[in-house]
Design an enzyme around this catalytic site. Structure first.
Site, PDB file in Angstrom:
ATOM      1  N   LYS A 104      33.067  39.172  -3.351  1.00  0.00           N
ATOM      2  CA  LYS A 104      34.271  38.425  -2.966  1.00  0.00           C
ATOM      3  C   LYS A 104      34.071  36.946  -3.313  1.00  0.00           C
ATOM      4  O   LYS A 104      32.994  36.405  -3.086  1.00  0.00           O
ATOM      5  CB  LYS A 104      34.573  38.574  -1.469  1.00  0.00           C
ATOM      6  CG  LYS A 104      35.774  37.748  -1.024  1.00  0.00           C
ATOM      7  CD  LYS A 104      36.301  38.158   0.341  1.00  0.00           C
ATOM      8  CE  LYS A 104      35.501  37.627   1.492  1.00  0.00           C
ATOM      9  NZ  LYS A 104      35.422  36.155   1.577  1.00  0.00           N
ATOM     10  N   ASP A 140      29.952  35.402   4.126  1.00  0.00           N
ATOM     11  CA  ASP A 140      29.047  34.269   4.315  1.00  0.00           C
ATOM     12  C   ASP A 140      29.300  33.604   5.667  1.00  0.00           C
ATOM     13  O   ASP A 140      28.638  32.611   6.018  1.00  0.00           O
ATOM     14  CB  ASP A 140      29.124  33.275   3.149  1.00  0.00           C
ATOM     15  CG  ASP A 140      30.504  32.684   2.957  1.00  0.00           C
ATOM     16  OD1 ASP A 140      31.420  33.041   3.716  1.00  0.00           O
ATOM     17  OD2 ASP A 140      30.664  31.853   2.036  1.00  0.00           O
ATOM     18  N   SER A 141      30.222  34.166   6.450  1.00  0.00           N
ATOM     19  CA  SER A 141      30.356  33.777   7.862  1.00  0.00           C
ATOM     20  C   SER A 141      29.037  33.991   8.585  1.00  0.00           C
ATOM     21  O   SER A 141      28.833  33.466   9.678  1.00  0.00           O
ATOM     22  CB  SER A 141      31.465  34.595   8.540  1.00  0.00           C
ATOM     23  OG  SER A 141      31.287  35.978   8.302  1.00  0.00           O
ATOM     24  N   ASP A 175      30.053  38.562  -0.157  1.00  0.00           N
ATOM     25  CA  ASP A 175      30.538  37.233  -0.547  1.00  0.00           C
ATOM     26  C   ASP A 175      29.605  36.566  -1.548  1.00  0.00           C
ATOM     27  O   ASP A 175      28.378  36.643  -1.414  1.00  0.00           O
ATOM     28  CB  ASP A 175      30.585  36.317   0.689  1.00  0.00           C
ATOM     29  CG  ASP A 175      31.978  36.178   1.251  1.00  0.00           C
ATOM     30  OD1 ASP A 175      32.953  36.435   0.524  1.00  0.00           O
ATOM     31  OD2 ASP A 175      32.095  35.790   2.427  1.00  0.00           O
ATOM     32  N   GLU A 221      43.758  34.526   4.326  1.00  0.00           N
ATOM     33  CA  GLU A 221      43.235  34.000   5.597  1.00  0.00           C
ATOM     34  C   GLU A 221      44.031  32.787   6.069  1.00  0.00           C
ATOM     35  O   GLU A 221      44.333  31.873   5.279  1.00  0.00           O
ATOM     36  CB  GLU A 221      41.755  33.610   5.448  1.00  0.00           C
ATOM     37  CG  GLU A 221      41.200  32.993   6.741  1.00  0.00           C
ATOM     38  CD  GLU A 221      39.691  32.890   6.819  1.00  0.00           C
ATOM     39  OE1 GLU A 221      39.000  33.357   5.894  1.00  0.00           O
ATOM     40  OE2 GLU A 221      39.208  32.356   7.834  1.00  0.00           O
ATOM     41  N   GLU A 249      35.985  33.024  -3.116  1.00  0.00           N
ATOM     42  CA  GLU A 249      37.051  32.210  -2.531  1.00  0.00           C
ATOM     43  C   GLU A 249      37.717  31.353  -3.598  1.00  0.00           C
ATOM     44  O   GLU A 249      37.037  30.772  -4.446  1.00  0.00           O
ATOM     45  CB  GLU A 249      36.478  31.292  -1.446  1.00  0.00           C
ATOM     46  CG  GLU A 249      35.995  32.043  -0.225  1.00  0.00           C
ATOM     47  CD  GLU A 249      35.517  31.120   0.887  1.00  0.00           C
ATOM     48  OE1 GLU A 249      35.737  29.890   0.790  1.00  0.00           O
ATOM     49  OE2 GLU A 249      34.918  31.636   1.839  1.00  0.00           O
TER      50      GLU A 249
HETATM   51  O1  KIV Z   1      32.847  35.219   5.414  1.00  0.00           O
HETATM   52  C1  KIV Z   1      33.633  36.011   5.976  1.00  0.00           C
HETATM   53  O2  KIV Z   1      33.304  36.655   6.976  1.00  0.00           O
HETATM   54  C2  KIV Z   1      34.965  36.156   5.417  1.00  0.00           C
HETATM   55  C3  KIV Z   1      35.991  36.863   6.242  1.00  0.00           C
HETATM   56  C4  KIV Z   1      36.357  36.070   7.421  1.00  0.00           C
HETATM   57  C5  KIV Z   1      37.170  37.247   5.447  1.00  0.00           C
HETATM   58  O3  KIV Z   1      35.230  35.675   4.365  1.00  0.00           O
END
Ligand code: KIV
Length: 279
Positions: free
Chosen positions: A128, A59-60, A98, A196, A130
């Site tokens: 994924k 989600d970056s 994510d 991270e 968090e």
């Molecule tokens: O959102 C993302 O790109 C991430 C990575 C930095 C691990 O969670």
């Protein structure tokens, strides 16, 4: 990826798709796992061909693709859209997507519904999430319903407001909280965990004590694998440049390409005859 990189007993896996058991075996054989974020078809294909093991649709994308200051505005629809494009470019790499901010707050069934949409509509292999102890039950629920989960502890960008910025976590006594989070994620059934923004010594301790692979970003060299944001590797995102970001493309290369195009158009050098159609 070459046979030498994977080691003899993993040789048959060189061209085989990366799966949960393959990653587990890479941890056991101490073969570093390579991961990068990907958000579209063309880069996914390039990374897949270059030997990246895990394409993470992070989600970056809210920051590096959409230009927001945090990852928080990203929607489930947007994650599915990007993940589907990445899946079309990946032949060998595992694609992990994510769960965006807000989805986990709905609890087990709501998270399950979002995860099922991601897996069904994008074709990716895993999601994924968090968080550690706090979301362990949610992870357990997903895993029990056959959705492979990658955890993410330490600096969790969706908690940016609680943390007061993108700040290193787990220094000093705070380290015990990160250890507990990583253990909770493993205990809940995650197949791997992103560490991270934590001290390298803490990441080493966690990597040695966990049975599942750790994938580090700003967590030192002792993790079982590494992940970088694609835009940091290329050096094209200037808003936030973390200390752990390493640029692999010579500085100014992409700008120079665009500047050359601008100049050729202005001087009517482009398009040349070879780029034009005869009548
Ligand atoms: O959102 C993302 O790109 C991430 C990575 C930095 C691990 O969670």
């Amino acid at each position: 990826m070459t046979t030498q990189l994977l080691g003899a007993s993993s040789a048959q896996m060189v061209h085989a798709p990366v799966t949960v058991p393959v990653l587990q075996r890479m941890k056991q054989e101490r073969t570093p796992i390579v991961s990068l974020t990907a958000y579209d078809f063309s880069f996914a294909r390039l990374m897949d061909r270059a030997g990246v093991d895990i394409l993470l649709v992070g989600d970056s994308l809210g920051m590096v693709i959409q230009g927001h200051p945090t990852t928080l505005p990203v929607t489930l629809e947007q994650m599915i859209y990007h993940a589907a494009a990445v899946v079309r470019g990946a032949k060998r790499a595992m694609v992990v997507c994510d769960l965006p901010f807000g989805v986990c707050h709905g609890g087990g069934a709501a998270v399950m519904a979002a995860a099922v949409r991601i897996v069904k509509e994008s074709g990716c292999q895993a999601v994924k999430l968090e968080g550690g102890v706090r979301i362990a039950e949610t992870i357990r629920y997903l895993v029990e319903h056959e959705v492979p989960v990658m955890g993410h502890v330490g600096l969790t960008p969706q908690a940016v407001h609680r943390m007061g910025g993108f700040k290193v976590q787990g220094r000093g006594e705070e380290g015990e909280r990160v250890v507990a989070d990583a253990l909770a994620v493993q205990e809940a059934g995650a197949f791997a965990v992103v560490l991270e923004g934590i001290p390298a010594t803490l990441a080493e301790k966690i990597s040695k004590s966990l049975l599942i692979p750790t994938i580090g970003i700003g967590a030192g060299v002792a993790c079982d694998g590494q992940v970088l944001v694609m835009h940091d590797l290329l050096g094209v995102y200037e808003e936030v440049i973390p200390r752990f970001a390493k640029r692999y493309l010579p500085e100014g290369m992409l700008t120079a390409a665009v500047a050359a195009y601008v100049q050729e158009v202005r001087e009517r050098e482009f398009p040349g005859a070879e780029h034009s159609f005869a009548g």
